[in-house]
Design a protein around this motif. Structure first.
Motif, PDB file in Angstrom:
ATOM      1  N   TYR A   1       0.780  -1.270   0.191  1.00 12.08           N
ATOM      2  CA  TYR A   1      -0.099   0.078   0.007  1.00 12.08           C
ATOM      3  C   TYR A   1       0.931   1.349   0.038  1.00 12.08           C
ATOM      4  CZ  TYR A   1      -3.119   3.591   1.683  1.00 12.08           C
ATOM      5  OH  TYR A   1      -3.783   4.644   1.702  1.00 12.08           O
ATOM      6  N   ARG A   2       2.007   1.521   1.014  1.00  8.01           N
ATOM      7  CA  ARG A   2       2.477   2.514   0.995  1.00  8.01           C
ATOM      8  C   ARG A   2       3.588   2.502  -0.025  1.00  8.01           C
ATOM      9  NH1 ARG A   2       5.687   3.900   6.083  1.00  8.01           N
ATOM     10  NH2 ARG A   2       5.995   5.853   4.814  1.00  8.01           N
ATOM     11  N   THR A   3       3.835   1.486  -0.580  1.00 10.07           N
ATOM     12  CA  THR A   3       4.892   1.675  -1.935  1.00 10.07           C
ATOM     13  C   THR A   3       4.469   1.995  -3.133  1.00 10.07           C
ATOM     14  OG1 THR A   3       6.502   0.082  -0.580  1.00 10.07           O
ATOM     15  CG2 THR A   3       6.878   0.560  -2.857  1.00 10.07           C
ATOM     16  N   TYR A   4       3.143   1.360  -3.436  1.00 11.35           N
ATOM     17  CA  TYR A   4       2.540   1.291  -4.653  1.00 11.35           C
ATOM     18  C   TYR A   4       1.315   2.342  -4.788  1.00 11.35           C
ATOM     19  CZ  TYR A   4       5.781  -2.200  -5.617  1.00 11.35           C
ATOM     20  OH  TYR A   4       7.043  -2.979  -5.559  1.00 11.35           O
ATOM     21  N   ILE A   5       0.619   2.447  -3.767  1.00  9.35           N
ATOM     22  CA  ILE A   5      -0.588   2.928  -3.785  1.00  9.35           C
ATOM     23  C   ILE A   5      -0.615   4.566  -3.275  1.00  9.35           C
ATOM     24  CG2 ILE A   5      -3.024   3.036  -3.129  1.00  9.35           C
ATOM     25  CD1 ILE A   5      -3.057  -0.113  -3.242  1.00  9.35           C
ATOM     26  N   ASN A   6      -0.222   4.412  -1.903  1.00 11.91           N
ATOM     27  CA  ASN A   6      -0.151   6.068  -1.214  1.00 11.91           C
ATOM     28  C   ASN A   6       0.924   5.994  -0.519  1.00 11.91           C
ATOM     29  OD1 ASN A   6      -0.688   8.298  -0.078  1.00 11.91           O
ATOM     30  ND2 ASN A   6      -2.563   7.470   1.014  1.00 11.91           N
ATOM     31  N   LYS A   7       2.212   6.939  -1.046  1.00 13.32           N
ATOM     32  CA  LYS A   7       3.337   6.866  -0.467  1.00 13.32           C
ATOM     33  C   LYS A   7       3.184   7.887   0.736  1.00 13.32           C
ATOM     34  CE  LYS A   7       6.058   5.660  -4.425  1.00 13.32           C
ATOM     35  NZ  LYS A   7       7.093   6.177  -5.513  1.00 13.32           N
TER      36      LYS A   7
ATOM     37  N   TYR B   1      22.264  -1.240  -7.330  1.00 14.01           N
ATOM     38  CA  TYR B   1      21.686  -0.792  -6.284  1.00 14.01           C
ATOM     39  C   TYR B   1      22.381   0.111  -5.205  1.00 14.01           C
ATOM     40  CZ  TYR B   1      17.935  -0.322  -2.631  1.00 14.01           C
ATOM     41  OH  TYR B   1      16.949  -0.093  -1.712  1.00 14.01           O
ATOM     42  N   ASP B   2      22.043   1.302  -4.920  1.00 14.94           N
ATOM     43  CA  ASP B   2      22.499   1.891  -3.835  1.00 14.94           C
ATOM     44  C   ASP B   2      22.033   1.878  -2.404  1.00 14.94           C
ATOM     45  OD1 ASP B   2      23.829   4.012  -2.422  1.00 14.94           O
ATOM     46  OD2 ASP B   2      22.964   5.487  -3.174  1.00 14.94           O
ATOM     47  N   TRP B   3      22.963   0.960  -1.688  1.00 14.66           N
ATOM     48  CA  TRP B   3      22.433   0.603  -0.442  1.00 14.66           C
ATOM     49  C   TRP B   3      21.868   1.608   0.513  1.00 14.66           C
ATOM     50  CZ3 TRP B   3      21.728  -4.336  -0.775  1.00 14.66           C
ATOM     51  CH2 TRP B   3      22.539  -5.079  -1.553  1.00 14.66           C
ATOM     52  N   THR B   4      22.551   3.053   0.244  1.00 13.67           N
ATOM     53  CA  THR B   4      22.040   4.139   1.063  1.00 13.67           C
ATOM     54  C   THR B   4      20.633   4.399   1.066  1.00 13.67           C
ATOM     55  OG1 THR B   4      22.517   5.837  -0.508  1.00 13.67           O
ATOM     56  CG2 THR B   4      24.305   4.902   1.237  1.00 13.67           C
ATOM     57  N   ARG B   5      20.047   3.976  -0.074  1.00 10.72           N
ATOM     58  CA  ARG B   5      18.402   4.097   0.005  1.00 10.72           C
ATOM     59  C   ARG B   5      17.672   3.549   0.830  1.00 10.72           C
ATOM     60  NH1 ARG B   5      16.955   2.166  -5.994  1.00 10.72           N
ATOM     61  NH2 ARG B   5      14.744   2.600  -5.003  1.00 10.72           N
ATOM     62  N   PHE B   6      18.255   2.430   1.809  1.00 11.39           N
ATOM     63  CA  PHE B   6      17.432   1.813   2.963  1.00 11.39           C
ATOM     64  C   PHE B   6      17.200   3.135   3.963  1.00 11.39           C
ATOM     65  CE2 PHE B   6      19.018  -1.889   1.422  1.00 11.39           C
ATOM     66  CZ  PHE B   6      17.893  -2.848   1.446  1.00 11.39           C
ATOM     67  N   THR B   7      18.226   4.032   4.047  1.00 11.20           N
ATOM     68  CA  THR B   7      18.082   5.126   4.956  1.00 11.20           C
ATOM     69  C   THR B   7      16.929   6.045   4.537  1.00 11.20           C
ATOM     70  OG1 THR B   7      19.783   6.488   3.868  1.00 11.20           O
ATOM     71  CG2 THR B   7      20.355   4.920   5.748  1.00 11.20           C
ATOM     72  N   ASP B   8      16.413   6.134   3.668  1.00 12.40           N
ATOM     73  CA  ASP B   8      15.327   7.124   3.081  1.00 12.40           C
ATOM     74  C   ASP B   8      14.164   6.496   3.542  1.00 12.40           C
ATOM     75  OD1 ASP B   8      17.283   8.534   2.017  1.00 12.40           O
ATOM     76  OD2 ASP B   8      16.938   7.487  -0.110  1.00 12.40           O
ATOM     77  N   GLU B   9      13.971   5.071   4.038  1.00 13.61           N
ATOM     78  CA  GLU B   9      12.645   4.715   4.410  1.00 13.61           C
ATOM     79  C   GLU B   9      12.691   5.084   5.904  1.00 13.61           C
ATOM     80  OE1 GLU B   9      10.671   3.150   2.453  1.00 13.61           O
ATOM     81  OE2 GLU B   9      11.947   3.387   0.836  1.00 13.61           O
ATOM     82  N   LYS B  10      11.080   5.434   6.184  1.00 15.07           N
ATOM     83  CA  LYS B  10      10.646   5.681   7.569  1.00 15.07           C
ATOM     84  C   LYS B  10       9.515   4.999   7.744  1.00 15.07           C
ATOM     85  CE  LYS B  10       9.639   9.547  10.273  1.00 15.07           C
ATOM     86  NZ  LYS B  10       9.291  11.087  10.592  1.00 15.07           N
ATOM     87  N   LEU B  11       9.422   3.979   8.814  1.00 14.58           N
ATOM     88  CA  LEU B  11       8.253   3.099   9.049  1.00 14.58           C
ATOM     89  C   LEU B  11       7.562   3.672  10.171  1.00 14.58           C
ATOM     90  CD1 LEU B  11       9.843  -0.429   8.838  1.00 14.58           C
ATOM     91  CD2 LEU B  11       8.794   1.056   6.826  1.00 14.58           C
TER      92      LEU B  11
END
Length: 323
Positions: A56-62, A193-203
């Motif tokens: 949902y948060r990835t593809y429908i409503n970020k 893939y840039d591993w630093t992209r993991f730090t952009d995620e906020k759960l």
């Protein structure tokens, strides 16, 4: 005991009744109830989280807020409950038993092993390669499983597919074929893939604001090494991380080949039958291992590298981390 009773998982109740009488039967019933409820609870939480955050948060409503996330989490729980109940009823009316179900689970779940491992260890694996290889591996495993049942027993039925050899061939094909598929696809269409992209995620979501608004309000800290630093911890990519990554990979390979190949296959080829003494020793070793594992996990910790530095404001308003 008949073979049907064994494949339906009645060995433990029979042993408990023989050892402890009615009290053993009650204990097994209570243990089974606790195991089923705890397992189902974990599955519901996992599926609802995947359905909410990964879909949902990835593809429908970020920019979903707490209310949206909770609503879709509840929807995921309902859908999973309906699907699992329907699948259970179908298996029951189809005449399957616990042994067949365990064999089927091996064929169905093993295709995701190597794509998942390479997702963590190899940044050249593309997302399409990971998905396609898992689906193709599932098709390969099912084909080998059903084909082996037809070739060895002359039919494709619950009885023939529930035999050991068709299951073994199908599971091996399901586990190993995705490794070949994903490597070939990733070499043809590689990713970086840039591993630093993991730090952009906020759960973690704020109660009154959306995720996007929270990101605008809270400054981020950028590391001089290229990572983004959160308030809770620092993400640092250095040689220590790479070394421990190699250790984990080598130990995983050693464990896999030792447990699944080097130990059981020679015994299977030699048609070895366990004696009572060997079985007793094996049970003792497993009991000791169960006692040692918690201590190992609790007291043996990885030595982490500590970094000291200061944060300085940048022109964009973010905080840059410097050593």
């Amino acid at each position: 005991m008949t073979s049907s009773e064994v494949t339906n998982g009645l060995v433990l109740p029979y042993v408990a009744v023989a050892v402890a009488g009615k009290g053993g039967a009650v204990a097994v019933l209570l243990m089974t109830f606790m195991a089923i409820t705890s397992t189902l609870s974990a599955q519901v939480i996992a599926v609802s989280s995947i359905f909410t955050f990964d879909f949902y948060r990835t593809y429908i409503n970020k920019n979903a807020g707490n209310k949206d996330v909770i609503r879709w989490s509840h929807l995921g729980v309902v859908l999973f409950a309906a699907f699992s109940a329907g699948l259970t009823a179908a298996f029951n009316y189809g005449g399957t038993n616990m042994g067949w179900t365990l064999y089927m689970i091996g064929v169905v779940t093993c295709p995701g092993i190597f794509p998942l491992i390479l997702t963590i260890l190899w940044n050249k694996q593309s997302s399409s390669a990971a998905v396609i290889s898992a689906v193709a591996g599932l098709a390969t495993g099912l084909g080998v499983w059903l084909g082996a049942a037809q070739a060895l027993f002359g039919e494709v039925s619950v009885d023939s597919t529930g035999q050991t050899l068709p299951c073994m061939y199908g599971t091996v094909a399901s586990a190993l074929s995705p490794l070949l598929y994903t490597i070939i696809l990733s070499l043809i269409w590689p990713d970086n893939y840039d591993w630093t992209r993991f730090t952009d995620e906020k759960l973690v979501l704020d109660s009154d604001t959306s995720t996007e608004e929270s990101r605008r309000k809270e400054p981020t800290r950028e590391s001089s090494k290229g990572g983004v630093l959160s308030d809770a911890s620092e993400v640092v990519h250095d040689q220590t991380d790479l070394r421990w990554q190699k250790y984990a990979f080598l130990w995983s390979c050693f464990s896999f080949f030792g447990i699944w190949i080097l130990w059981p296959l020679p015994m299977y080829g030699a048609k070895y039958i366990f004696s009572k003494a060997i079985m007793d020793r094996g049970l003792n070793y497993m009991a000791v291992g169960k006692l040692v594992d918690p201590g190992t996990v609790s007291f043996v910790r990885r030595k982490e590298t500590n970094y000291q530095g200061v944060t300085q404001p940048t022109e964009t308003g973010s905080m840059k981390y410097t050593e």
